[in-house]
Design an enzyme around this catalytic site. Structure first.
Site, short mmCIF file in Angstrom:
data_model
loop_
_atom_site.label_atom_id
_atom_site.label_comp_id
_atom_site.label_asym_id
_atom_site.label_seq_id
_atom_site.Cartn_x
_atom_site.Cartn_y
_atom_site.Cartn_z
N THR A 220 -8.07 2.55 1.25
CA THR A 220 -7.61 1.75 2.39
C THR A 220 -7.98 2.32 3.75
OG1 THR A 220 -5.55 2.98 2.11
CG2 THR A 220 -5.59 0.71 1.31
N HIS A 221 -8.03 3.66 3.83
CA HIS A 221 -8.23 4.29 5.15
C HIS A 221 -9.70 4.31 5.59
CE1 HIS A 221 -4.19 5.55 4.29
NE2 HIS A 221 -4.11 6.27 5.39
N THR B 242 -5.78 3.31 -4.98
CA THR B 242 -5.24 4.18 -6.02
C THR B 242 -4.34 3.36 -6.96
OG1 THR B 242 -5.29 6.02 -4.47
CG2 THR B 242 -3.90 6.28 -6.41
N CYS C 249 -3.72 -1.01 -1.98
CA CYS C 249 -4.00 0.41 -2.22
C CYS C 249 -5.00 0.56 -3.37
CB CYS C 249 -2.68 1.09 -2.60
SG CYS C 249 -2.82 2.82 -2.99
N ASP D 195 0.87 -1.18 0.00
CA ASP D 195 0.00 0.00 0.00
C ASP D 195 0.90 1.23 0.00
OD1 ASP D 195 -2.31 1.65 0.31
OD2 ASP D 195 -1.88 1.82 2.44
N TYR E 40 -0.39 8.56 -2.67
CA TYR E 40 -0.41 8.24 -4.09
C TYR E 40 -1.63 8.91 -4.75
CZ TYR E 40 3.00 4.33 -3.62
OH TYR E 40 4.11 3.55 -3.41
N GLY E 41 -2.65 9.12 -3.94
CA GLY E 41 -3.96 9.53 -4.45
C GLY E 41 -4.02 10.87 -5.15
N1 DGL Z 1 -3.81 3.95 -0.02
C1 DGL Z 1 -4.49 4.98 -0.76
C2 DGL Z 1 -5.75 4.36 -1.40
O1 DGL Z 1 -6.26 3.35 -0.95
C3 DGL Z 1 -4.86 6.16 0.10
C4 DGL Z 1 -3.69 6.99 0.51
C5 DGL Z 1 -2.97 7.63 -0.66
O2 DGL Z 1 -3.46 8.60 -1.26
O3 DGL Z 1 -1.89 7.15 -0.99
O4 DGL Z 1 -6.23 4.89 -2.36
#
Ligand code: DGL
Length: 264
Positions: free
Chosen positions: A182-183, A71, A69, A6, A38-39
């Site tokens: 994920t969050h 994204t 993840c 992730d 990453y988003g």
């Molecule tokens: N892990 C990212 C997701 O599930 C959320 C955090 C990010 O923006 O990297 O999209």
């Protein structure tokens, strides 16, 4: 080992479900905490980072890969499958949508995620292919990741922001809402309350664990290669911060030991 990655700590929500469904297998986790988020990044960078994360896990002898993840799943899953045709790669997009299709009655499905996830429109393409009647309503929720990372899980401010983000989805009368980040499982209680009784909330982390289990039941040769001492999972992060350790405790309900790893 089952390799799970992730952009940060949030992917441990997927680890938790995989441990529950498949306690006998060893997991290796990588959270790219030094480069999160990453988003809000471009497609090229998300692909590059996802490739490096996957290479790291494969070098550590992961036999299958789970992109925890959303994204990275939305933007880079096909790219990674092309790069590693010999490796089974799970993403979290499809399992969440399969579950959404099972529970929706009105076929009006809401998707909440990061900006890159929403922009990819991958959910809409997948759903329309399976059932063209489906209507997809997206909402990017960029403030929710930092709120979770800050530990503001029950604050009034968080509640207000969730209400703001769900407004248009509720107006569009969705009956199913996919937590495509994920969050968000950490905010599931607030989100479910605000979405209202008529909306079913889908957590793709649960469904991906079920799909991995089903895959392993059908693939004994892969099972034979997996390490089966589930208690000694390995956790790596590109920046091992106190915040990572605090949130991992919130997600997994215990302290874990996390090693630092540089990924380039
Ligand atoms: N892990 C990212 C997701 O599930 C959320 C955090 C990010 O923006 O990297 O999209």
């Amino acid at each position: 080992m089952i390799g799970i990655f992730d952009s940060g700590v949030g992917g441990l929500t997927v680890v938790k479900q995989v441990i529950q469904a498949l306690p006998q297998y060893k997991i290796i986790y990588f959270g790219d905490t030094a480069r999160i988020p990453y988003g809000s990044r471009s497609e090229a960078i998300i692909k590059k980072y996802s490739l490096q994360d996957t290479e790291f896990l494969l070098e550590k002898n992961a036999e299958i890969i789970v992109i925890a993840c959303h994204t990275a799943s939305a933007v880079a899953a096909d790219y990674l499958r092309e790069k590693f045709p010999q490796t089974k790669i799970f993403d979290v997009v499809q399992p969440g949508l399969d579950q959404a299709l099972k529970v929706t009655r009105s076929k009006r499905i809401g998707i909440i995620g990061t900006e890159a996830t929403v922009k990819s429109e991958v959910h809409e393409r997948y759903l329309k292919k399976i059932d063209p009647q489906t209507k997809v309503f997206y909402q990017a929720c960029p403030l929710l990741v930092p709120l979770v990372e800050e530990g503001w899980l029950k604050r009034q401010e968080t509640r207000r922001i969730v209400r703001y983000y769900l407004k248009s989805l509720k107006k569009n009368k969705i009956d199913t809402l996919v937590l495509a980040c994920t969050h968000y499982p950490l905010l599931a209680k607030i989100i479910t309350e605000i979405a209202g009784k008529s909306v079913k909330v889908v957590d793709p982390a649960q469904e991906v664990a079920i799909q991995i289990k089903e895959y392993l039941q059908k693939n004994p040769t892969v099972v034979a290669k997996l390490t089966k001492n589930g208690q000694q999972h390995e956790f790596y992060a590109s920046d091992v911060s106190d915040q990572f350790l605090n949130i991992s405790h919130k997600i997994l309900g215990k302290n874990i030991s996390v090693k630092s790893a540089e990924v380039t």
